[in-house]
Motif scaffolding. Structure first.
Motif, PDB file in Angstrom:
ATOM      1  N   HIS A   1       0.808  -1.352  -0.035  1.00  0.00           N
ATOM      2  CA  HIS A   1      -0.049  -0.015   0.100  1.00  0.00           C
ATOM      3  C   HIS A   1       0.706   1.350   0.100  1.00  0.00           C
ATOM      4  CE1 HIS A   1      -3.228   2.492   0.661  1.00  0.00           C
ATOM      5  NE2 HIS A   1      -2.729   3.122   1.727  1.00  0.00           N
ATOM      6  N   HIS A   2       2.002   1.202   0.754  1.00  0.00           N
ATOM      7  CA  HIS A   2       2.543   2.278   0.919  1.00  0.00           C
ATOM      8  C   HIS A   2       3.709   2.723  -0.239  1.00  0.00           C
ATOM      9  CE1 HIS A   2       1.116   3.640   4.910  1.00  0.00           C
ATOM     10  NE2 HIS A   2       1.506   2.404   5.177  1.00  0.00           N
ATOM     11  N   TRP A   3       3.875   1.464  -1.048  1.00  0.00           N
ATOM     12  CA  TRP A   3       4.973   1.767  -1.983  1.00  0.00           C
ATOM     13  C   TRP A   3       4.321   1.919  -3.267  1.00  0.00           C
ATOM     14  CZ3 TRP A   3       9.483   2.458  -0.274  1.00  0.00           C
ATOM     15  CH2 TRP A   3       9.793   2.307   1.034  1.00  0.00           C
ATOM     16  N   GLY A   4       3.118   1.505  -3.731  1.00  0.00           N
ATOM     17  CA  GLY A   4       2.725   1.633  -5.063  1.00  0.00           C
ATOM     18  C   GLY A   4       3.217   0.501  -6.002  1.00  0.00           C
ATOM     19  N   PHE A   5       3.204   0.594  -7.235  1.00  0.00           N
ATOM     20  CA  PHE A   5       3.885  -0.058  -8.158  1.00  0.00           C
ATOM     21  C   PHE A   5       4.632   0.532  -9.094  1.00  0.00           C
ATOM     22  CE2 PHE A   5       3.943  -2.574 -12.198  1.00  0.00           C
ATOM     23  CZ  PHE A   5       4.039  -3.884 -11.703  1.00  0.00           C
ATOM     24  N   PRO A   6       5.919   0.155  -9.375  1.00  0.00           N
ATOM     25  CA  PRO A   6       6.483  -1.315  -8.964  1.00  0.00           C
ATOM     26  C   PRO A   6       6.804  -1.518  -7.706  1.00  0.00           C
ATOM     27  CG  PRO A   6       7.933  -0.319 -10.325  1.00  0.00           C
ATOM     28  CD  PRO A   6       7.019   0.783 -10.373  1.00  0.00           C
ATOM     29  N   GLY A   7       6.984  -0.296  -6.953  1.00  0.00           N
ATOM     30  CA  GLY A   7       7.125  -0.392  -5.593  1.00  0.00           C
ATOM     31  C   GLY A   7       8.881   0.298  -5.160  1.00  0.00           C
ATOM     32  N   ASN A   8       9.389  -0.188  -4.236  1.00  0.00           N
ATOM     33  CA  ASN A   8      10.767   0.189  -3.825  1.00  0.00           C
ATOM     34  C   ASN A   8      11.624  -0.961  -4.604  1.00  0.00           C
ATOM     35  OD1 ASN A   8      13.265   0.678  -2.786  1.00  0.00           O
ATOM     36  ND2 ASN A   8      12.565   0.428  -0.509  1.00  0.00           N
ATOM     37  N   CYS A   9      12.238  -0.775  -5.677  1.00  0.00           N
ATOM     38  CA  CYS A   9      13.015  -1.772  -6.300  1.00  0.00           C
ATOM     39  C   CYS A   9      14.381  -1.538  -5.845  1.00  0.00           C
ATOM     40  CB  CYS A   9      12.436  -1.544  -7.772  1.00  0.00           C
ATOM     41  SG  CYS A   9      10.845  -1.850  -8.031  1.00  0.00           S
ATOM     42  N   ALA A  10      14.922  -1.807  -4.811  1.00  0.00           N
ATOM     43  CA  ALA A  10      16.131  -1.532  -4.559  1.00  0.00           C
ATOM     44  C   ALA A  10      16.934  -2.634  -4.041  1.00  0.00           C
ATOM     45  CB  ALA A  10      16.267  -0.191  -3.419  1.00  0.00           C
ATOM     46  N   PHE A  11      16.188  -3.892  -4.148  1.00  0.00           N
ATOM     47  CA  PHE A  11      16.653  -5.165  -3.650  1.00  0.00           C
ATOM     48  C   PHE A  11      17.337  -6.308  -5.031  1.00  0.00           C
ATOM     49  CE2 PHE A  11      13.458  -3.414  -1.111  1.00  0.00           C
ATOM     50  CZ  PHE A  11      14.041  -3.322   0.151  1.00  0.00           C
ATOM     51  N   SER A  12      18.624  -6.517  -4.610  1.00  0.00           N
ATOM     52  CA  SER A  12      19.348  -7.185  -5.743  1.00  0.00           C
ATOM     53  C   SER A  12      18.876  -8.747  -5.446  1.00  0.00           C
ATOM     54  CB  SER A  12      20.850  -7.356  -5.573  1.00  0.00           C
ATOM     55  OG  SER A  12      21.252  -7.149  -4.732  1.00  0.00           O
ATOM     56  N   THR A  13      18.478  -9.242  -4.134  1.00  0.00           N
ATOM     57  CA  THR A  13      18.318 -10.542  -3.839  1.00  0.00           C
ATOM     58  C   THR A  13      16.777 -10.672  -3.164  1.00  0.00           C
ATOM     59  OG1 THR A  13      19.071 -10.551  -1.518  1.00  0.00           O
ATOM     60  CG2 THR A  13      20.647 -10.914  -3.204  1.00  0.00           C
ATOM     61  N   ARG A  14      16.159 -11.617  -3.125  1.00  0.00           N
ATOM     62  CA  ARG A  14      14.864 -11.872  -2.414  1.00  0.00           C
ATOM     63  C   ARG A  14      15.013 -11.750  -1.203  1.00  0.00           C
ATOM     64  NH1 ARG A  14       9.833 -13.059  -3.574  1.00  0.00           N
ATOM     65  NH2 ARG A  14       8.537 -14.583  -2.105  1.00  0.00           N
ATOM     66  N   SER A  15      15.990 -12.500  -0.433  1.00  0.00           N
ATOM     67  CA  SER A  15      16.338 -12.456   0.962  1.00  0.00           C
ATOM     68  C   SER A  15      16.294 -10.835   1.385  1.00  0.00           C
ATOM     69  CB  SER A  15      17.590 -12.980   1.458  1.00  0.00           C
ATOM     70  OG  SER A  15      17.465 -14.571   0.843  1.00  0.00           O
ATOM     71  N   GLN A  16      17.098  -9.975   0.827  1.00  0.00           N
ATOM     72  CA  GLN A  16      17.073  -8.561   1.132  1.00  0.00           C
ATOM     73  C   GLN A  16      15.594  -8.054   1.406  1.00  0.00           C
ATOM     74  OE1 GLN A  16      19.588  -6.901  -2.061  1.00  0.00           O
ATOM     75  NE2 GLN A  16      21.524  -7.177  -0.782  1.00  0.00           N
ATOM     76  N   CYS A  17      14.999  -8.117   0.256  1.00  0.00           N
ATOM     77  CA  CYS A  17      13.705  -7.671   0.053  1.00  0.00           C
ATOM     78  C   CYS A  17      12.757  -8.472   1.178  1.00  0.00           C
ATOM     79  CB  CYS A  17      13.006  -8.107  -1.213  1.00  0.00           C
ATOM     80  SG  CYS A  17      11.383  -7.476  -1.546  1.00  0.00           S
ATOM     81  N   LEU A  18      12.823  -9.689   1.185  1.00  0.00           N
ATOM     82  CA  LEU A  18      12.009 -10.233   2.528  1.00  0.00           C
ATOM     83  C   LEU A  18      12.279  -9.818   3.918  1.00  0.00           C
ATOM     84  CD1 LEU A  18      11.604 -13.952   1.076  1.00  0.00           C
ATOM     85  CD2 LEU A  18      10.049 -12.363   1.071  1.00  0.00           C
ATOM     86  N   ALA A  19      13.651  -9.586   4.038  1.00  0.00           N
ATOM     87  CA  ALA A  19      13.855  -9.081   5.271  1.00  0.00           C
ATOM     88  C   ALA A  19      13.375  -7.417   5.435  1.00  0.00           C
ATOM     89  CB  ALA A  19      15.541  -8.893   5.452  1.00  0.00           C
ATOM     90  N   SER A  20      13.285  -6.707   4.599  1.00  0.00           N
ATOM     91  CA  SER A  20      12.806  -5.178   4.632  1.00  0.00           C
ATOM     92  C   SER A  20      11.238  -5.682   4.800  1.00  0.00           C
ATOM     93  CB  SER A  20      13.091  -4.619   3.315  1.00  0.00           C
ATOM     94  OG  SER A  20      14.272  -4.183   3.381  1.00  0.00           O
TER      95      SER A  20
END
Length: 64
Positions: free
Chosen positions: A25-44
């Motif tokens: 909801h807060h990020w919209g689409f496509p969102g905050n695309c600052a993650f090179s790995t899925r693990s980094q994104c999932l942690a955030s």
């Protein structure tokens, strides 16, 4: 609104290189695309209502 404009510009630059986007909801689409790995994104995303998805710009580059 004007205060958020610089963040949109920054986000679009990182969207070209990163593979995963933090979306919700807060990020919209496509969102905050600052993650090179899925693990980094999932942690955030942990503890929030956000989720991780493949950056559509990254996915589009792989089809060519």
């Amino acid at each position: 609104m004007l205060a958020l404009a610089p963040l949109c510009v920054i986000g679009s630059d990182s969207a070209h290189a990163a593979r995963y986007c933090l979306q919700g909801h807060h990020w919209g689409f496509p969102g905050n695309c600052a993650f090179s790995t899925r693990s980094q994104c999932l942690a955030s995303a942990s503890g929030t209502r956000a989720h991780c998805g493949v950056n559509p710009r990254y996915a589009g580059q792989n089809r060519r």
